[in-house]
Design a protein around this motif. Structure first.
Motif, PDB file in Angstrom:
ATOM      1  N   GLY A 138     -12.141   1.616  -8.867  1.00 30.30           N
ATOM      2  CA  GLY A 138     -11.008   0.867  -9.424  1.00 30.30           C
ATOM      3  C   GLY A 138      -9.656   1.370  -8.975  1.00 30.30           C
ATOM      4  N   GLY A 139      -9.647   2.385  -8.084  1.00 28.75           N
ATOM      5  CA  GLY A 139      -8.379   2.925  -7.605  1.00 28.75           C
ATOM      6  C   GLY A 139      -7.944   2.263  -6.312  1.00 28.75           C
TER       7      GLY A 139
ATOM      8  N   ASN B  22       0.030  -1.140  -8.038  1.00 35.28           N
ATOM      9  CA  ASN B  22       0.457   0.121  -7.448  1.00 35.28           C
ATOM     10  C   ASN B  22       1.705  -0.069  -6.578  1.00 35.28           C
ATOM     11  OD1 ASN B  22      -0.483   3.048  -7.168  1.00 35.28           O
ATOM     12  ND2 ASN B  22      -0.080   2.454  -5.061  1.00 35.28           N
ATOM     13  N   ASP B  23       1.801  -1.226  -5.917  1.00 29.92           N
ATOM     14  CA  ASP B  23       3.039  -1.540  -5.191  1.00 29.92           C
ATOM     15  C   ASP B  23       4.232  -1.586  -6.143  1.00 29.92           C
ATOM     16  OD1 ASP B  23       1.780  -1.687  -2.753  1.00 29.92           O
ATOM     17  OD2 ASP B  23       1.944  -3.864  -2.533  1.00 29.92           O
ATOM     18  N   VAL B  24       4.016  -2.129  -7.342  1.00 32.65           N
ATOM     19  CA  VAL B  24       5.085  -2.181  -8.349  1.00 32.65           C
ATOM     20  C   VAL B  24       5.482  -0.758  -8.754  1.00 32.65           C
ATOM     21  CG1 VAL B  24       5.625  -2.832 -10.741  1.00 32.65           C
ATOM     22  CG2 VAL B  24       4.521  -4.478  -9.216  1.00 32.65           C
ATOM     23  N   TYR B  25       4.498   0.128  -8.876  1.00 35.68           N
ATOM     24  CA  TYR B  25       4.800   1.528  -9.198  1.00 35.68           C
ATOM     25  C   TYR B  25       5.684   2.136  -8.103  1.00 35.68           C
ATOM     26  CZ  TYR B  25       4.184   6.467 -10.372  1.00 35.68           C
ATOM     27  OH  TYR B  25       4.413   7.788 -10.702  1.00 35.68           O
TER      28      TYR B  25
ATOM     29  N   GLY C 299       2.470  12.177   2.406  1.00 38.56           N
ATOM     30  CA  GLY C 299       3.394  11.054   2.500  1.00 38.56           C
ATOM     31  C   GLY C 299       3.160   9.954   1.495  1.00 38.56           C
ATOM     32  N   LEU C 300       2.142  10.132   0.630  1.00 44.41           N
ATOM     33  CA  LEU C 300       1.811   9.092  -0.345  1.00 44.41           C
ATOM     34  C   LEU C 300       1.988   9.576  -1.784  1.00 44.41           C
ATOM     35  CD1 LEU C 300       0.853   6.161  -0.107  1.00 44.41           C
ATOM     36  CD2 LEU C 300      -1.489   6.966  -0.356  1.00 44.41           C
ATOM     37  N   VAL C 301       1.758  10.867  -2.002  1.00 44.20           N
ATOM     38  CA  VAL C 301       1.884  11.425  -3.351  1.00 44.20           C
ATOM     39  C   VAL C 301       3.317  11.252  -3.847  1.00 44.20           C
ATOM     40  CG1 VAL C 301       1.761  13.531  -4.735  1.00 44.20           C
ATOM     41  CG2 VAL C 301       0.026  13.088  -2.989  1.00 44.20           C
ATOM     42  N   GLY C 302       3.433  10.779  -5.070  1.00 43.01           N
ATOM     43  CA  GLY C 302       4.749  10.527  -5.650  1.00 43.01           C
ATOM     44  C   GLY C 302       5.137   9.070  -5.598  1.00 43.01           C
ATOM     45  N   TYR C 303       4.501   8.303  -4.694  1.00 46.66           N
ATOM     46  CA  TYR C 303       4.790   6.877  -4.579  1.00 46.66           C
ATOM     47  C   TYR C 303       3.629   6.011  -5.050  1.00 46.66           C
ATOM     48  CZ  TYR C 303       8.888   8.215  -1.906  1.00 46.66           C
ATOM     49  OH  TYR C 303      10.087   8.756  -1.526  1.00 46.66           O
ATOM     50  N   VAL C 304       2.551   6.652  -5.473  1.00 44.52           N
ATOM     51  CA  VAL C 304       1.410   5.931  -6.037  1.00 44.52           C
ATOM     52  C   VAL C 304       1.090   6.518  -7.403  1.00 44.52           C
ATOM     53  CG1 VAL C 304       0.447   5.319  -3.794  1.00 44.52           C
ATOM     54  CG2 VAL C 304      -0.282   7.437  -4.896  1.00 44.52           C
ATOM     55  N   ASP C 305       0.475   5.718  -8.270  1.00 44.90           N
ATOM     56  CA  ASP C 305       0.152   6.186  -9.612  1.00 44.90           C
ATOM     57  C   ASP C 305      -1.119   7.038  -9.615  1.00 44.90           C
ATOM     58  OD1 ASP C 305      -1.931   4.343  -9.333  1.00 44.90           O
ATOM     59  OD2 ASP C 305      -0.895   2.793 -10.470  1.00 44.90           O
ATOM     60  N   ASP C 306      -1.401   7.649 -10.747  1.00 42.37           N
ATOM     61  CA  ASP C 306      -2.579   8.514 -10.850  1.00 42.37           C
ATOM     62  C   ASP C 306      -3.874   7.734 -10.647  1.00 42.37           C
ATOM     63  OD1 ASP C 306      -0.939  10.657 -11.374  1.00 42.37           O
ATOM     64  OD2 ASP C 306      -1.083  10.457 -13.557  1.00 42.37           O
ATOM     65  N   GLU C 307      -3.850   6.451 -11.022  1.00 42.88           N
ATOM     66  CA  GLU C 307      -5.054   5.619 -10.894  1.00 42.88           C
ATOM     67  C   GLU C 307      -5.425   5.355  -9.442  1.00 42.88           C
ATOM     68  OE1 GLU C 307      -4.950   2.344 -14.184  1.00 42.88           O
ATOM     69  OE2 GLU C 307      -2.910   3.107 -13.960  1.00 42.88           O
ATOM     70  N   TYR C 308      -4.488   5.565  -8.530  1.00 42.17           N
ATOM     71  CA  TYR C 308      -4.750   5.327  -7.109  1.00 42.17           C
ATOM     72  C   TYR C 308      -5.897   6.195  -6.607  1.00 42.17           C
ATOM     73  CZ  TYR C 308      -3.824   4.757  -2.088  1.00 42.17           C
ATOM     74  OH  TYR C 308      -3.940   4.477  -0.757  1.00 42.17           O
ATOM     75  N   TRP C 309      -5.981   7.418  -7.146  1.00 44.09           N
ATOM     76  CA  TRP C 309      -6.949   8.379  -6.628  1.00 44.09           C
ATOM     77  C   TRP C 309      -8.304   8.308  -7.331  1.00 44.09           C
ATOM     78  CZ3 TRP C 309      -4.691   9.672  -2.386  1.00 44.09           C
ATOM     79  CH2 TRP C 309      -3.298   9.794  -2.350  1.00 44.09           C
TER      80      TRP C 309
ATOM     81  N   GLY D 156       0.782  -1.230   0.000  1.00 42.77           N
ATOM     82  CA  GLY D 156       0.000   0.000   0.000  1.00 42.77           C
ATOM     83  C   GLY D 156       0.812   1.277   0.000  1.00 42.77           C
ATOM     84  N   CYS D 157       2.074   1.211   0.411  1.00 42.45           N
ATOM     85  CA  CYS D 157       2.892   2.432   0.430  1.00 42.45           C
ATOM     86  C   CYS D 157       4.370   2.068   0.371  1.00 42.45           C
ATOM     87  CB  CYS D 157       2.591   3.257   1.684  1.00 42.45           C
ATOM     88  SG  CYS D 157       3.396   4.878   1.710  1.00 42.45           S
TER      89      CYS D 157
END
Length: 335
Positions: A238-239, A245-248, A224-234, A192-193
């Motif tokens: 389906g986000g 996302n862990d791979v990202y 603390g999460l922005v930059g480590y998750v993709d745009d689809e996270y938000w 998750g992060c």
């Protein structure tokens, strides 16, 4: 029937009876031995789920959450060095009160018990928890570690301590830890992060993941999460947290390892990707380290990072594919 035949017949009956008696004894012995073997198997070490601690015990272990015992602060909570009732040094994460209030009805205990079953060389074990009104606490093993973020960005000697060989080892170790969470457990665990501050390095620079599976505590908090998750996270539908996302996040960490730069809320990805695609690798690599004579392993690592952050979720490599590549790189360069 003659007397001789009677004697032979009786002798056969006696021998048959003796054989059946002996066979019965053998069967009884076999049946008795089976449970013994089973008991021996049960004596093998088994990973038990997290222990529930009283809040008073946690309070005593941290000297009333004394600020002098603080060893880390993050988006989810504050971490204290503590001494367990058994006299063992442990790390105690006290979840921020505002996150506790927003997840008051969530099954905290059951989730932590499930997460605590994770046991792997590249995972920080969870050994206990505590909950009370307004309090959620996680107790983890304390192994005298410093996080990757500190070595890369804060310690003046961090760059030299983390030479290219060690950086490759860290990358491969993190990948193996994520693979274990994604594929080695049932049910699977989504970290998750994945970020540099959630990767701890012990005295031998062995990487270990912490804070895995805790995204339920702050699913949409951007700090603390922005930059480590993709745009689809938000995206509303389906986000959220998922394996892709862990791979990202892992790809972002690889870019930090390669460049020595912080993520800076996504700016690192936007800066590094064009350079990698244009094969300007000398501009990508951490300028504090000497570029090795054989740059091919680092070029390959840069391409792996690009594949992790430069594609949509459906097109990203799986963590198992990444482990295969990075294990080969580690073997090639570090042995």
């Amino acid at each position: 029937m003659s007397q001789g035949e009677d004697i032979a017949y009786d002798l056969v009956l006696v021998l048959l009876s003796i054989s059946l008696f002996i066979l019965g004894i053998v069967l009884i012995i076999i049946c008795i031995k089976k449970p013994v073997k089973s008991d021996q198997k049960q004596e093998l070490p088994i990973k038990l789920c997290a222990i529930s601690y009283q809040l008073t015990d946690i309070d005593a272990a941290t000297d009333g959450f004394n600020h002098r015992r603080i060893i880390g602060k993050g988006r989810l909570g504050t971490v204290y060095a503590a001494t367990s009732p058994r006299g063992e040094l442990v790390a105690v994460k006290r979840i921020h009160p505002r996150l506790v209030l927003s997840n008051a009805g969530f099954g905290f205990a059951s989730i932590i018990k499930t997460l605590s079953l994770a046991q792997h060389p590249h995972i920080v074990p969870i050994i206990g928890f505590s909950q009370a009104p307004g309090e959620r606490i996680i107790v983890m093993e304390f192994v005298g570690m410093v996080n990757l973020d500190f070595y890369l960005h804060e310690n003046s000697d961090g760059a030299s301590l983390l030479d290219w060989n060690r950086r490759l080892r860290v990358a491969a170790g993190v990948a193996r830890g994520i693979e274990y969470l994604h594929e080695g457990l049932a049910p699977n665990i989504i970290h998750g992060c994945i970020k540099a501050s959630n990767i701890l390095l012990d005295v031998k620079f062995v990487a270990k993941l912490c804070d895995y599976g805790l995204s339920f505590l702050a699913p949409k908090e951007k700090r603390g999460l922005v930059g480590y998750v993709d745009d689809e996270y938000w995206v509303e539908r389906g986000g959220g947290a998922c394996k892709e996302n862990d791979v990202y996040g892992f790809g972002v960490v690889l870019l930090e390892i390669l460049t020595g730069r912080r993520s800076e809320e996504g700016l690192l990805v936007r800066w590094a990707l064009p350079l990698i695609k244009e094969k300007k690798f000398s501009q990508v690599l951490d300028p504090r380290l000497v570029i090795p004579s054989d740059i091919k392993p680092l070029v390959r690592l840069a391409k792996v990072a690009s594949a992790c952050v430069g594609n949509y979720r459906k097109d990203r490599p799986s963590i198992s594919q990444l482990v295969t590549i990075l294990n080969n790189l580690e073997t090639e360069v570090c042995h």
